[in-house]
Enzyme design. Structure first.
Site, PDB file in Angstrom:
ATOM      1  CB  VAL A 118       5.522  45.354 -14.301  1.00 27.87           C
ATOM      2  CG1 VAL A 118       4.610  45.403 -15.521  1.00 27.87           C
ATOM      3  CG2 VAL A 118       5.114  44.211 -13.383  1.00 27.87           C
ATOM      4  CB  CYS A 119       6.314  49.855 -15.568  1.00 29.71           C
ATOM      5  SG  CYS A 119       4.575  49.366 -15.576  1.00 29.71           S
TER       6      CYS A 119
END
Length: 214
Positions: A118-119
């Site tokens: 995700v990040c």
């Protein structure tokens, strides 16, 4: 896919900028791709290496009031430094974070964070599309599962990202042992964070300082 080869493709401390993304308690609580202790250790080692080589480091969190502050082992490396706290999941859509990177004037962007899928993946893929040379430090990152981490790495490689581990990056920034300027700091970091390699280095020092029996 962008092909990385040749001397110019190797990372240089004077051209690098490091971004550490969301090394926070909430993310660590569901980290299942790696031993959490290892990720914390490796990230702190990476942060210390960046500081030793004068590589600008951007610290960023997401909604810290809920997800927790960045691990103090990391912020202790950069006392007093501002932490960019975001609401955007994708760091590369946060103007303040992107401006902080651009202000360094460097184009070799090194990223590590939680979670990989995700990040780390989002800003990596976007920055690649905008012409940045992006390296992801895989062992200072981690995902909610082994599959999530590995699929994210495959996705970023397909987009043109470079993958490295923190010790490989330290070696690439050092490049030549005849460059002695940072060796004392690097040796101390290896002793603290490089596991068996650090212990072996201390053993070597002990042997070199042990008198030969008469």
């Amino acid at each position: 896919m962008n092909i990385r080869n040749g001397l110019d493709s190797l990372l240089r401390p004077e051209d690098s900028v490091l971004m550490l993304i969301d090394h926070q308690p909430y993310q660590l609580a569901n980290l299942n791709s790696h031993d959490p202790h290892m990720v914390v250790n490796n990230t702190v080692g990476l942060a210390k290496v960046a500081k030793a080589f004068g590589v600008p480091t951007i610290l960023t969190s997401v909604i810290a009031r809920q997800g927790g502050n960045i691990f103090p082992q990391i912020t202790d490396v950069f006392p007093g430094q501002e932490i960019i706290d975001r609401t955007l999941i994708n760091t590369w859509q946060d103007p303040k974070a992107v401006d902080a990177v651009k202000e360094t004037g460097r184009k070799q962007l090194v990223i590590a964070g939680l979670w990989t899928e995700v990040c780390v993946a989002m800003p990596t893929i976007q920055a690649l599309g905008e012409g940045w040379d992006v390296t992801v430090v895989t062992d200072a990152s981690g995902g909610v599962s082994i599959e999530a981490h590995e699929v994210a790495i495959q996705r970023m490689i397909a987009a043109g990202a470079n993958m490295m581990t923190w010790l490989a990056l330290a070696s690439e920034w050092q490049r030549d042992w005849a460059r002695e300027e940072h060796i004392p700091e690097l040796a101390e970091i290896l002793k603290q964070h490089a596991g068996a390699s650090g212990v072996a280095f201390q053993w070597e020092q002990q042997l070199l300082n042990t008198p030969v029996p008469g």
